[in-house]
Motif scaffolding. Structure first.
Motif, PDB file in Angstrom:
ATOM      1  N   CYS A   8      -3.559 -18.942  13.732  1.00 41.06           N
ATOM      2  CA  CYS A   8      -2.983 -17.690  13.248  1.00 41.06           C
ATOM      3  C   CYS A   8      -3.439 -17.378  11.828  1.00 41.06           C
ATOM      4  O   CYS A   8      -3.187 -18.163  10.905  1.00 41.06           O
ATOM      5  CB  CYS A   8      -1.461 -17.790  13.295  1.00 41.06           C
ATOM      6  SG  CYS A   8      -0.641 -16.253  12.908  1.00 41.06           S
ATOM      7  N   PRO A   9      -4.085 -16.245  11.636  1.00 39.38           N
ATOM      8  CA  PRO A   9      -4.472 -15.862  10.274  1.00 39.38           C
ATOM      9  C   PRO A   9      -3.245 -15.488   9.446  1.00 39.38           C
ATOM     10  O   PRO A   9      -2.290 -14.915   9.958  1.00 39.38           O
ATOM     11  CB  PRO A   9      -5.381 -14.653  10.487  1.00 39.38           C
ATOM     12  CG  PRO A   9      -5.006 -14.111  11.815  1.00 39.38           C
ATOM     13  CD  PRO A   9      -4.486 -15.251  12.630  1.00 39.38           C
ATOM     14  N   LEU A  10      -3.293 -15.828   8.172  1.00 36.30           N
ATOM     15  CA  LEU A  10      -2.231 -15.441   7.241  1.00 36.30           C
ATOM     16  C   LEU A  10      -2.683 -14.194   6.496  1.00 36.30           C
ATOM     17  O   LEU A  10      -3.855 -14.049   6.175  1.00 36.30           O
ATOM     18  CB  LEU A  10      -1.969 -16.579   6.241  1.00 36.30           C
ATOM     19  CG  LEU A  10      -1.613 -17.934   6.847  1.00 36.30           C
ATOM     20  CD1 LEU A  10      -1.442 -18.971   5.752  1.00 36.30           C
ATOM     21  CD2 LEU A  10      -0.367 -17.841   7.677  1.00 36.30           C
ATOM     22  N   ARG A  11      -1.737 -13.317   6.241  1.00 36.48           N
ATOM     23  CA  ARG A  11      -2.039 -12.092   5.520  1.00 36.48           C
ATOM     24  C   ARG A  11      -1.339 -12.126   4.167  1.00 36.48           C
ATOM     25  O   ARG A  11      -0.247 -12.695   4.032  1.00 36.48           O
ATOM     26  CB  ARG A  11      -1.593 -10.885   6.353  1.00 36.48           C
ATOM     27  CG  ARG A  11      -2.467 -10.750   7.610  1.00 36.48           C
ATOM     28  CD  ARG A  11      -1.759 -10.035   8.745  1.00 36.48           C
ATOM     29  NE  ARG A  11      -0.649 -10.746   9.315  1.00 36.48           N
ATOM     30  CZ  ARG A  11      -0.720 -11.556  10.387  1.00 36.48           C
ATOM     31  NH1 ARG A  11      -1.871 -11.788  10.963  1.00 36.48           N
ATOM     32  NH2 ARG A  11       0.356 -12.153  10.859  1.00 36.48           N
ATOM     33  N   TRP A  12      -1.934 -11.519   3.189  1.00 40.07           N
ATOM     34  CA  TRP A  12      -1.362 -11.508   1.841  1.00 40.07           C
ATOM     35  C   TRP A  12       0.057 -10.930   1.872  1.00 40.07           C
ATOM     36  O   TRP A  12       0.963 -11.399   1.196  1.00 40.07           O
ATOM     37  CB  TRP A  12      -2.267 -10.693   0.916  1.00 40.07           C
ATOM     38  CG  TRP A  12      -1.814 -10.710  -0.505  1.00 40.07           C
ATOM     39  CD1 TRP A  12      -1.186  -9.706  -1.173  1.00 40.07           C
ATOM     40  CD2 TRP A  12      -1.932 -11.786  -1.428  1.00 40.07           C
ATOM     41  NE1 TRP A  12      -0.907 -10.086  -2.462  1.00 40.07           N
ATOM     42  CE2 TRP A  12      -1.364 -11.368  -2.642  1.00 40.07           C
ATOM     43  CE3 TRP A  12      -2.470 -13.071  -1.352  1.00 40.07           C
ATOM     44  CZ2 TRP A  12      -1.310 -12.183  -3.767  1.00 40.07           C
ATOM     45  CZ3 TRP A  12      -2.419 -13.874  -2.474  1.00 40.07           C
ATOM     46  CH2 TRP A  12      -1.844 -13.428  -3.661  1.00 40.07           C
ATOM     47  N   PRO A  75      -2.572 -23.534  12.257  1.00 38.66           N
ATOM     48  CA  PRO A  75      -2.494 -23.859  13.686  1.00 38.66           C
ATOM     49  C   PRO A  75      -1.058 -23.748  14.206  1.00 38.66           C
ATOM     50  O   PRO A  75      -0.109 -24.157  13.534  1.00 38.66           O
ATOM     51  CB  PRO A  75      -2.967 -25.312  13.764  1.00 38.66           C
ATOM     52  CG  PRO A  75      -3.652 -25.582  12.467  1.00 38.66           C
ATOM     53  CD  PRO A  75      -2.999 -24.692  11.462  1.00 38.66           C
ATOM     54  N   ILE A  76      -0.928 -23.192  15.401  1.00 38.21           N
ATOM     55  CA  ILE A  76       0.350 -23.151  16.101  1.00 38.21           C
ATOM     56  C   ILE A  76       0.142 -23.800  17.459  1.00 38.21           C
ATOM     57  O   ILE A  76      -0.657 -23.320  18.261  1.00 38.21           O
ATOM     58  CB  ILE A  76       0.868 -21.713  16.278  1.00 38.21           C
ATOM     59  CG1 ILE A  76       1.044 -21.034  14.923  1.00 38.21           C
ATOM     60  CG2 ILE A  76       2.168 -21.706  17.083  1.00 38.21           C
ATOM     61  CD1 ILE A  76       1.441 -19.574  15.007  1.00 38.21           C
ATOM     62  N   GLU A  77       0.842 -24.896  17.692  1.00 37.72           N
ATOM     63  CA  GLU A  77       0.818 -25.533  19.011  1.00 37.72           C
ATOM     64  C   GLU A  77       1.965 -24.968  19.829  1.00 37.72           C
ATOM     65  O   GLU A  77       3.069 -24.788  19.324  1.00 37.72           O
ATOM     66  CB  GLU A  77       0.972 -27.049  18.891  1.00 37.72           C
ATOM     67  CG  GLU A  77      -0.269 -27.730  18.426  1.00 37.72           C
ATOM     68  CD  GLU A  77      -0.173 -29.244  18.524  1.00 37.72           C
ATOM     69  OE1 GLU A  77      -1.233 -29.873  18.513  1.00 37.72           O
ATOM     70  OE2 GLU A  77       0.942 -29.797  18.615  1.00 37.72           O
ATOM     71  N   LEU A  78       1.677 -24.698  21.094  1.00 34.32           N
ATOM     72  CA  LEU A  78       2.640 -24.083  21.989  1.00 34.32           C
ATOM     73  C   LEU A  78       2.640 -24.849  23.300  1.00 34.32           C
ATOM     74  O   LEU A  78       1.585 -25.260  23.775  1.00 34.32           O
ATOM     75  CB  LEU A  78       2.223 -22.637  22.200  1.00 34.32           C
ATOM     76  CG  LEU A  78       2.978 -21.736  23.151  1.00 34.32           C
ATOM     77  CD1 LEU A  78       2.866 -20.299  22.684  1.00 34.32           C
ATOM     78  CD2 LEU A  78       2.503 -21.861  24.557  1.00 34.32           C
ATOM     79  N   TRP A  79       3.815 -25.063  23.885  1.00 34.62           N
ATOM     80  CA  TRP A  79       3.916 -25.700  25.191  1.00 34.62           C
ATOM     81  C   TRP A  79       5.173 -25.180  25.880  1.00 34.62           C
ATOM     82  O   TRP A  79       5.998 -24.507  25.272  1.00 34.62           O
ATOM     83  CB  TRP A  79       3.901 -27.215  25.081  1.00 34.62           C
ATOM     84  CG  TRP A  79       5.058 -27.818  24.340  1.00 34.62           C
ATOM     85  CD1 TRP A  79       6.183 -28.376  24.877  1.00 34.62           C
ATOM     86  CD2 TRP A  79       5.204 -27.933  22.919  1.00 34.62           C
ATOM     87  NE1 TRP A  79       7.024 -28.816  23.882  1.00 34.62           N
ATOM     88  CE2 TRP A  79       6.443 -28.564  22.670  1.00 34.62           C
ATOM     89  CE3 TRP A  79       4.419 -27.571  21.817  1.00 34.62           C
ATOM     90  CZ2 TRP A  79       6.916 -28.831  21.387  1.00 34.62           C
ATOM     91  CZ3 TRP A  79       4.890 -27.823  20.543  1.00 34.62           C
ATOM     92  CH2 TRP A  79       6.114 -28.455  20.332  1.00 34.62           C
TER      93      TRP A  79
END
Length: 142
Positions: A8-12, A75-79
């Protein structure tokens, strides 16, 4: 158990007055990861799975550490932790993976109950066999 990884990109604009990512923004991050998981990776070429609509029935989120703005994605881990007849529960960890130099850093642990929804009929619908098969690949072993 397989885990889906979303970067996931971070935005200002995600930062608050205290210099870290605002708590509300994390729900957007989780939404981006969940949408990428459920729609872009839906089973089968041209499959309509999950594309008919879904609604969020519940969010639960635990904030562990502040996340400050940076230029590399987080990073985002999803399950999947549960699949019922007409709902599923997705779990997440927003974290930096451990490296030789640094230990793992978990910023958020969260879960979302998602209900597949028939937009035309304006009511929840059951999870299809195709969707269930797809979700089983990401099911928590515990």
């Amino acid at each position: 158990m397989a885990r889906f990884l979303y970067r996931c990109p971070l935005r200002w604009a995600d930062m608050d007055a205290f210099g870290h990512v605002n708590n509300v923004v994390f729900l957007r991050y989780l939404e981006e990861a969940r949408i990428d998981f459920m729609f872009r990776l839906a089973p089968g070429d041209g499959s309509a799975s999950f594309s008919g609509g879904s609604v969020v029935a519940r969010h639960e989120i635990d904030y562990k550490l502040p996340l400050v703005h940076r230029y590399e994605p987080v990073p985002i881990e999803l399950w999947v932790t549960e699949v019922k007849a007409a709902s599923l529960t997705v779990a997440y960890e927003v974290k930096d993976m451990a490296t030789a130099e640094l230990p793992e850093r978990v910023y958020v642990r969260a879960s979302t109950v998602v209900v597949p929804y028939d937009l035309q009929a304006q009511r929840p619908r059951r999870i299809t066999a195709e969707e269930r098969f797809f979700l089983q690949k990401y099911m928590d072993d515990e």
